[in-house]
Design a protein around this motif. Sequence first.
Motif, PDB file in Angstrom:
ATOM      1  N   HIS A 325     113.740  13.125  14.484  1.00  0.00           N
ATOM      2  CA  HIS A 325     113.211  12.800  15.811  1.00  0.00           C
ATOM      3  C   HIS A 325     112.342  13.917  16.401  1.00  0.00           C
ATOM      4  CE1 HIS A 325     115.993   9.435  15.632  1.00  0.00           C
ATOM      5  NE2 HIS A 325     116.983  10.284  15.407  1.00  0.00           N
ATOM      6  N   ASN A 326     111.600  14.561  15.522  1.00  0.00           N
ATOM      7  CA  ASN A 326     110.677  15.632  15.955  1.00  0.00           C
ATOM      8  C   ASN A 326     111.387  16.805  16.634  1.00  0.00           C
ATOM      9  OD1 ASN A 326     108.801  13.706  15.112  1.00  0.00           O
ATOM     10  ND2 ASN A 326     107.306  14.355  16.629  1.00  0.00           N
ATOM     11  N   SER A 327     112.598  17.094  16.167  1.00  0.00           N
ATOM     12  CA  SER A 327     113.322  18.255  16.671  1.00  0.00           C
ATOM     13  C   SER A 327     112.730  19.533  16.084  1.00  0.00           C
ATOM     14  CB  SER A 327     114.810  18.162  16.316  1.00  0.00           C
ATOM     15  OG  SER A 327     115.402  17.063  16.974  1.00  0.00           O
ATOM     16  N   VAL A 328     112.934  20.655  16.761  1.00  0.00           N
ATOM     17  CA  VAL A 328     112.400  21.938  16.317  1.00  0.00           C
ATOM     18  C   VAL A 328     113.455  22.666  15.501  1.00  0.00           C
ATOM     19  CG1 VAL A 328     111.376  24.130  17.017  1.00  0.00           C
ATOM     20  CG2 VAL A 328     110.962  22.062  18.385  1.00  0.00           C
ATOM     21  N   TYR A 329     113.059  23.145  14.323  1.00  0.00           N
ATOM     22  CA  TYR A 329     113.955  23.857  13.410  1.00  0.00           C
ATOM     23  C   TYR A 329     113.418  25.258  13.131  1.00  0.00           C
ATOM     24  CZ  TYR A 329     116.902  19.882  12.014  1.00  0.00           C
ATOM     25  OH  TYR A 329     117.821  18.854  11.986  1.00  0.00           O
ATOM     26  N   GLN A 330     114.306  26.085  12.628  1.00  0.00           N
ATOM     27  CA  GLN A 330     113.911  27.395  12.117  1.00  0.00           C
ATOM     28  C   GLN A 330     114.631  27.640  10.805  1.00  0.00           C
ATOM     29  OE1 GLN A 330     115.278  30.228  15.120  1.00  0.00           O
ATOM     30  NE2 GLN A 330     117.009  30.786  13.810  1.00  0.00           N
ATOM     31  N   MET A 331     114.042  28.497   9.970  1.00  0.00           N
ATOM     32  CA  MET A 331     114.684  28.906   8.728  1.00  0.00           C
ATOM     33  C   MET A 331     114.107  30.233   8.263  1.00  0.00           C
ATOM     34  SD  MET A 331     113.032  26.836   5.490  1.00  0.00           S
ATOM     35  CE  MET A 331     113.651  25.237   5.951  1.00  0.00           C
ATOM     36  N   LYS A 332     114.840  30.915   7.419  1.00  0.00           N
ATOM     37  CA  LYS A 332     114.350  32.134   6.811  1.00  0.00           C
ATOM     38  C   LYS A 332     113.344  31.789   5.723  1.00  0.00           C
ATOM     39  CE  LYS A 332     116.677  34.969   9.324  1.00  0.00           C
ATOM     40  NZ  LYS A 332     115.964  35.821  10.308  1.00  0.00           N
ATOM     41  N   LEU A 333     112.570  32.762   5.304  1.00  0.00           N
ATOM     42  CA  LEU A 333     111.475  32.511   4.367  1.00  0.00           C
ATOM     43  C   LEU A 333     111.929  31.894   3.054  1.00  0.00           C
ATOM     44  CD1 LEU A 333     109.396  35.763   4.946  1.00  0.00           C
ATOM     45  CD2 LEU A 333     108.772  33.444   5.623  1.00  0.00           C
ATOM     46  N   GLY A 334     113.111  32.261   2.586  1.00  0.00           N
ATOM     47  CA  GLY A 334     113.590  31.723   1.311  1.00  0.00           C
ATOM     48  C   GLY A 334     114.158  30.336   1.409  1.00  0.00           C
ATOM     49  N   THR A 336     116.683  29.602   3.549  1.00  0.00           N
ATOM     50  CA  THR A 336     118.078  29.727   3.973  1.00  0.00           C
ATOM     51  C   THR A 336     118.179  29.755   5.495  1.00  0.00           C
ATOM     52  OG1 THR A 336     117.977  32.145   3.904  1.00  0.00           O
ATOM     53  CG2 THR A 336     118.634  31.013   1.893  1.00  0.00           C
ATOM     54  N   SER A 337     119.425  29.671   5.964  1.00  0.00           N
ATOM     55  CA  SER A 337     119.729  29.766   7.407  1.00  0.00           C
ATOM     56  C   SER A 337     118.942  28.746   8.222  1.00  0.00           C
ATOM     57  CB  SER A 337     119.436  31.176   7.925  1.00  0.00           C
ATOM     58  OG  SER A 337     120.156  32.141   7.203  1.00  0.00           O
ATOM     59  N   LYS A 338     118.791  27.543   7.688  1.00  0.00           N
ATOM     60  CA  LYS A 338     118.077  26.499   8.417  1.00  0.00           C
ATOM     61  C   LYS A 338     118.943  25.962   9.537  1.00  0.00           C
ATOM     62  CE  LYS A 338     117.511  22.441   6.502  1.00  0.00           C
ATOM     63  NZ  LYS A 338     116.993  21.364   5.644  1.00  0.00           N
ATOM     64  N   GLN A 339     118.380  25.823  10.720  1.00  0.00           N
ATOM     65  CA  GLN A 339     119.138  25.274  11.833  1.00  0.00           C
ATOM     66  C   GLN A 339     118.212  24.651  12.869  1.00  0.00           C
ATOM     67  OE1 GLN A 339     120.873  28.126  14.656  1.00  0.00           O
ATOM     68  NE2 GLN A 339     119.926  29.776  13.479  1.00  0.00           N
ATOM     69  N   LYS A 340     118.754  23.643  13.555  1.00  0.00           N
ATOM     70  CA  LYS A 340     118.028  23.018  14.654  1.00  0.00           C
ATOM     71  C   LYS A 340     118.149  23.923  15.877  1.00  0.00           C
ATOM     72  CE  LYS A 340     118.831  18.659  15.416  1.00  0.00           C
ATOM     73  NZ  LYS A 340     119.439  17.397  15.932  1.00  0.00           N
ATOM     74  N   ILE A 341     117.012  24.190  16.534  1.00  0.00           N
ATOM     75  CA  ILE A 341     117.065  25.043  17.723  1.00  0.00           C
ATOM     76  C   ILE A 341     116.662  24.294  18.987  1.00  0.00           C
ATOM     77  CG2 ILE A 341     116.702  27.179  16.442  1.00  0.00           C
ATOM     78  CD1 ILE A 341     113.777  27.111  17.289  1.00  0.00           C
ATOM     79  N   LYS A 342     116.129  23.082  18.832  1.00  0.00           N
ATOM     80  CA  LYS A 342     115.787  22.290  20.008  1.00  0.00           C
ATOM     81  C   LYS A 342     115.781  20.814  19.646  1.00  0.00           C
ATOM     82  CE  LYS A 342     114.636  22.161  24.379  1.00  0.00           C
ATOM     83  NZ  LYS A 342     115.537  22.718  25.436  1.00  0.00           N
ATOM     84  N   ASN A 343     116.696  20.070  20.281  1.00  0.00           N
ATOM     85  CA  ASN A 343     116.778  18.637  20.050  1.00  0.00           C
ATOM     86  C   ASN A 343     115.871  17.939  21.055  1.00  0.00           C
ATOM     87  OD1 ASN A 343     117.513  16.102  19.227  1.00  0.00           O
ATOM     88  ND2 ASN A 343     119.499  16.110  20.264  1.00  0.00           N
ATOM     89  N   THR A 344     114.644  17.741  20.668  1.00  0.00           N
ATOM     90  CA  THR A 344     113.667  17.215  21.617  1.00  0.00           C
ATOM     91  C   THR A 344     112.563  16.471  20.889  1.00  0.00           C
ATOM     92  OG1 THR A 344     112.168  17.839  23.416  1.00  0.00           O
ATOM     93  CG2 THR A 344     112.245  19.304  21.520  1.00  0.00           C
ATOM     94  N   GLN A 345     111.761  15.751  21.620  1.00  0.00           N
ATOM     95  CA  GLN A 345     110.590  15.086  21.063  1.00  0.00           C
ATOM     96  C   GLN A 345     109.406  16.051  21.163  1.00  0.00           C
ATOM     97  OE1 GLN A 345     109.761  12.078  19.684  1.00  0.00           O
ATOM     98  NE2 GLN A 345     111.874  11.387  19.513  1.00  0.00           N
TER      99      GLN A 345
END
Length: 370
Positions: A325-334, A336-345
């Motif tokens: 749903h077009n949420s914003v994610y972040q992850m490390k370069l490799g 790893t450590s992927k996580q949602k940081i903003k549940n938004t459109q």
Amino acid sequence: MFKRKLFLPLLPAILIFSLLMPISAPKASAASSDDFLYNSIYNGILHMQSKISLGKYGQESSKITAAYQKVLDNHPEIFYTQYYFQWSPGYFYPKYISSKSEITKMQASLNSKVNAAVKTAKTKKTELERIIYLHDFLVNSTSYDYDHYVKNSLPQSSFTAYGALVSHKAVCDGYAKALRLLLNKAGIWAIKVNGTVSSGDHAWNMVKTGGSYYYIDSTFDDPVTNDRSDVLTYKYLLVPESKLAKDHVWNKSKLPKASSTKYQKLYSLSDFVRYNSSIYYANQNDHKLYRMTLTGSSVTKVDNHPIYSLKIIGSTLYYINLADHNSVYQMKLGGTSKQKIKNTQAGFLSVKGSSLYFYNNVSNKMVKLR
């Protein structure tokens, strides 16, 4: 792009000349009157002389203007003379932007910026990495002087390497001079090329690497966005003349042939970031995150989710997950450590300095995320 009108009155006169006349960049010698004018003007300005003798060759205004034009194109470290000058038969009178002491301080500031960037560039393993680093350094540290451009009130500094690298504001002429200065200082062959695009006069660069010639338009790789966010593209990085000629016009007759498409994978990228010698990008076919080298080899899939609007701050990747749903994610370069940081459109992401923003499709506003 900015087109400066000119006029050429009778002698003696103040001549206003265009900085965007098509030229090549031959190495000057004393074999002709043109070379004599070039060398005389260059050496005189280098020593900040107020009156420069041109001898018997200083009789034609058009030749003097062309020689002065060529000096400024070939020597982007000369940023401290006005566009206009005075002359009388046999003499050239440059107009300096400030006192000698103030210009010396400005030269020190420019040299400091250039030397620092080149020092870092020289730590890179390959010439290709050095070229890309300096291209990115220029684009990331300079903004197109759009506000003055639309008001038709551009300061002279915006046409110079000093404007691009010290004041951080420039138009195409400043971008092209700055990149030539950076590349030449790094030991890389590069010249400034002048021509036109749909909006008027324009300037860019030709470089040589790996035995082949390519074009770089750093101005077009630094587009002006509606929200003035920082954007870096590679659409005009190390391109052949066949690609550049689709929207650029210039005199190719005195320039080396630039036909190699070796870096097609680079200038075909649309949604990407660079980290050292690796490119992270959203594949145009499946929109998934991949990594490759600067030459387009060693392609590796990093993540299986379709993504959009890839950004990087430090060593962290940020993107919009199209499968969530077009949420914003972040992850490390490799990957790893992927996580949602903003549940938004989120419509798209934007980086300003070290801050991350997203466009909220619900409120239709840019929102600072971190």
